[in-house]
Design an enzyme around this catalytic site. Structure first.
Site, PDB file in Angstrom:
ATOM      1  N   CYS A  98     -60.588 -10.999  -1.147  1.00  0.00           N
ATOM      2  CA  CYS A  98     -61.416 -11.027  -1.923  1.00  0.00           C
ATOM      3  C   CYS A  98     -61.525 -13.057  -2.169  1.00  0.00           C
ATOM      4  O   CYS A  98     -62.652 -13.627  -1.881  1.00  0.00           O
ATOM      5  CB  CYS A  98     -62.271 -10.687  -3.221  1.00  0.00           C
ATOM      6  SG  CYS A  98     -61.184 -10.965  -4.421  1.00  0.00           S
ATOM      7  N   CYS A 110     -53.533  -7.085  -7.414  1.00  0.00           N
ATOM      8  CA  CYS A 110     -54.795  -7.333  -8.029  1.00  0.00           C
ATOM      9  C   CYS A 110     -55.387  -5.228  -9.210  1.00  0.00           C
ATOM     10  O   CYS A 110     -55.250  -5.696 -10.206  1.00  0.00           O
ATOM     11  CB  CYS A 110     -55.946  -7.184  -7.541  1.00  0.00           C
ATOM     12  SG  CYS A 110     -57.777  -7.836  -8.694  1.00  0.00           S
TER      13      CYS A 110
END
Length: 370
Positions: free
Chosen positions: A215, A119
């Site tokens: 997440c 990410c």
């Protein structure tokens, strides 16, 4: 109070009121404080939040996540209360392709992924840096606990002062080109300092808990991967290192290298997962000594400072690893390197990152192949 929390100027040749800073805001305490601190120091702050997942509503109420639902609202609320502009960008499709699908495919290769690095490497840095340029800003600021040191035009990435919060391991794939525009104002502080600043700025999220784990995983890892890659829950064989069948497994998604518990087989000695053979849908197990090794092959190298042949370093093989002494060596294979540890290490997992340090400085690293 702000005199206690001095930071290096974001740019040496520009005053704060002339410097436009895009702050990546996840909705958490750290990035919110970074934005509020810079605003109060006179910088022209623009907050940007990326909607990465959860538009279907599944992640919106989940605690300990980031970049969705409540977190987006929190980021917007901080920007409004402090007094700087805030933009929300929908990056859900890009995030799904670059991070979530990569997460699943890495597991399907029998490896253990680190989606946070992917990410940072793609969506947060590559894409947000382009947004920064498009907005005509001078720098991109994040709330990461890591230090950026610049001397004689050379930029170094270093561990945070707060070692319990240091995030340098997750930023090893950051390039020199990216570091030119990136700034990390929190790297010289402790988490307790950031909490104090959040209260000083009267931020509504001053007591908000830190984001935890991955997440986008709202359930267990195995359930998440099973949805993304149904073949990961196909039954298969558990075999020893000689190929002898010891039992049956309920899907390779339930196993990772070094695992001992939950194998579902009885044996006269403790057995650990040695390897996951995705081609044959087999989980290979063996005694602990098979998992002890010194030699590591890494790929997709990113060196912030090119190591010399045989360079002595400290390497971290997972985020919680305190570090092991090692040397770095070249190989005949392109974009790969060999890392030789001084001492045996247990359970080196393909798919994890091997990050090299020289004292406090991040030299770089790569992804573990074997």
């Amino acid at each position: 109070m702000l005199k206690e929390f001095e930071i290096e100027p974001l740019l040496k040749d520009k005053a704060p009121h002339q410097t436009k800073a895009v702050v990546a805001m996840s909705g958490g305490v750290d990035s919110s404080v970074a934005a509020a601190l810079l605003h109060n120091l006179g910088y022209k702050v623009v907050g940007v939040t990326l909607q990465l997942y959860g538009t279907d509503g599944n992640a919106n109420a989940r605690k300990g996540a980031c970049c969705a639902g409540q977190d987006i609202y929190d980021a917007k609320r901080v920007a409004e209360s402090v007094g700087f502009p805030h933009y929300l960008l929908n990056y859900e499709e890009i995030f799904k392709k670059e991070v979530i699908e990569d997460f699943a495919s890495t597991y399907m290769r029998g490896e253990t992924p680190i989606p946070c690095v992917r990410c940072n490497q793609t969506v947060k840095f590559r894409d947000l840096l382009q947004v920064t340029k498009n907005l005509g800003a001078d720098v991109l600021v994040t709330g990461h606990y890591v230090r950026r040191l610049e001397k004689n035009g050379e930029v170094k990435l270093c561990r945070s002062i707060d070692k319990s919060k240091d995030q340098s391991y997750f930023l090893f794939a950051t390039t020199q080109e990216q570091l030119k525009l990136l700034r990390f104002p929190l790297g010289g502080f402790y988490k307790s300092d950031i909490r104090k600043l959040a209260k000083y700025f009267s931020l509504q999220i001053s007591e908000k808990q830190d984001s935890q784990d991955i997440c986008f995983v709202s359930e267990s890892y195995s359930k998440t991967i099973a949805k993304l890659a149904p073949q990961s829950v196909q039954k298969g064989k558990i075999v020893d290192v000689n190929g002898k069948v010891l039992g049956e497994h309920s899907g390779i998604v339930n196993f990772t290298v070094g695992q001992r518990k939950g194998l579902g087989i009885a044996h006269n000695e403790p057995l650990y997962v040695i390897k996951i053979n995705t081609e044959n849908n087999e989980v290979i197990v063996g005694p602990i000594n098979v998992l002890m090794q010194k030699k590591i092959l890494i790929k997709e190298l990113n060196w912030l400072e090119q190591p010399k042949e045989g360079m002595e370093v400290t390497v971290k093989l997972r985020s919680s690893h305190v570090g092991s002494l090692a040397t770095i060596h070249s190989t005949d294979e392109k974009n790969k390197a060999c890392v030789i540890l001084n001492d045996d290490y247990f359970g080196i997992s393909p798919g994890q990152a091997c990050v090299a340090y020289k004292d406090e400085q991040v030299i770089g690293g790569g992804w573990i192949c074997s």
